[in-house]
Design a protein around this motif. Sequence first.
Motif, PDB file in Angstrom:
ATOM      1  N   GLU A  45       0.831  -1.214   0.000  1.00  0.00           N
ATOM      2  CA  GLU A  45       0.000   0.000   0.000  1.00  0.00           C
ATOM      3  C   GLU A  45       0.867   1.267   0.000  1.00  0.00           C
ATOM      4  O   GLU A  45       0.462   2.295  -0.537  1.00  0.00           O
ATOM      5  CB  GLU A  45      -0.948   0.004   1.198  1.00  0.00           C
ATOM      6  N   ALA A  46       2.074   1.163   0.565  1.00  0.00           N
ATOM      7  CA  ALA A  46       3.001   2.305   0.591  1.00  0.00           C
ATOM      8  C   ALA A  46       3.783   2.432  -0.710  1.00  0.00           C
ATOM      9  O   ALA A  46       4.569   3.358  -0.867  1.00  0.00           O
ATOM     10  CB  ALA A  46       3.953   2.168   1.775  1.00  0.00           C
ATOM     11  N   GLY A  47       3.590   1.491  -1.622  1.00  0.00           N
ATOM     12  CA  GLY A  47       4.232   1.581  -2.922  1.00  0.00           C
ATOM     13  C   GLY A  47       5.424   0.661  -3.127  1.00  0.00           C
ATOM     14  O   GLY A  47       6.064   0.693  -4.168  1.00  0.00           O
ATOM     15  N   ILE A  48       5.735  -0.154  -2.131  1.00  0.00           N
ATOM     16  CA  ILE A  48       6.838  -1.112  -2.282  1.00  0.00           C
ATOM     17  C   ILE A  48       6.280  -2.350  -2.966  1.00  0.00           C
ATOM     18  O   ILE A  48       5.518  -3.108  -2.374  1.00  0.00           O
ATOM     19  CB  ILE A  48       7.465  -1.477  -0.922  1.00  0.00           C
ATOM     20  N   THR A  49       6.666  -2.530  -4.224  1.00  0.00           N
ATOM     21  CA  THR A  49       6.071  -3.607  -5.015  1.00  0.00           C
ATOM     22  C   THR A  49       7.062  -4.717  -5.368  1.00  0.00           C
ATOM     23  O   THR A  49       6.739  -5.597  -6.150  1.00  0.00           O
ATOM     24  CB  THR A  49       5.460  -3.042  -6.308  1.00  0.00           C
ATOM     25  N   THR A  50       8.249  -4.698  -4.782  1.00  0.00           N
ATOM     26  CA  THR A  50       9.244  -5.727  -5.041  1.00  0.00           C
ATOM     27  C   THR A  50       9.494  -6.506  -3.750  1.00  0.00           C
ATOM     28  O   THR A  50       9.737  -5.908  -2.702  1.00  0.00           O
ATOM     29  CB  THR A  50      10.556  -5.107  -5.556  1.00  0.00           C
ATOM     30  N   VAL A  51       9.418  -7.837  -3.854  1.00  0.00           N
ATOM     31  CA  VAL A  51       9.559  -8.699  -2.682  1.00  0.00           C
ATOM     32  C   VAL A  51      10.645  -9.737  -2.938  1.00  0.00           C
ATOM     33  O   VAL A  51      10.654 -10.399  -3.970  1.00  0.00           O
ATOM     34  CB  VAL A  51       8.230  -9.426  -2.364  1.00  0.00           C
ATOM     35  N   ASP A  52      11.545  -9.876  -1.976  1.00  0.00           N
ATOM     36  CA  ASP A  52      12.620 -10.861  -2.033  1.00  0.00           C
ATOM     37  C   ASP A  52      12.310 -11.976  -1.041  1.00  0.00           C
ATOM     38  O   ASP A  52      11.986 -11.720   0.113  1.00  0.00           O
ATOM     39  CB  ASP A  52      13.954 -10.209  -1.667  1.00  0.00           C
TER      40      ASP A  52
END
Length: 149
Positions: A45-52
Amino acid sequence: METKALGTSEVKITPIIMGTWQAGKAMWVGIEDAETIKGLRAGFEAGITTVDTAEIYGQGHSEHIVGQALAEVRDQVVYATKVFPNHLKYDQVIEACEGSLKNLKTDYIDRYFLATNIYQKQILARQCKMISHPGCIYQSSYKYSTSAI
């Protein structure tokens, strides 16, 4: 949040990436799945769209939690996961990738890395030239590309 191309690929990543080692729970105490899911959703929701994540984080538990948290917005996030070095034989890479696809509740992985040293990355790169799997896209996290090896 602004995104940038990952290297020369068409994959766009955010400058902040959500790491999920702790979500696997191995070697960590006090990690609650519900809180992790809430955190992943808040990051999105805060705009972090990359997940490791990685298959080794909690023997796939981290991937499972990522899939559970972000399945509804899968088309808006970038998944980067990793195969562990004890899965470098052809069949093992395929099995690991299929396990990650299942855990992440997706039919594709945006970037599939090897979680280890350069020598093993070179081995995987050579093998990935032979692998044709619709869900696995190999990308070395080092400067070596499959065509350079």
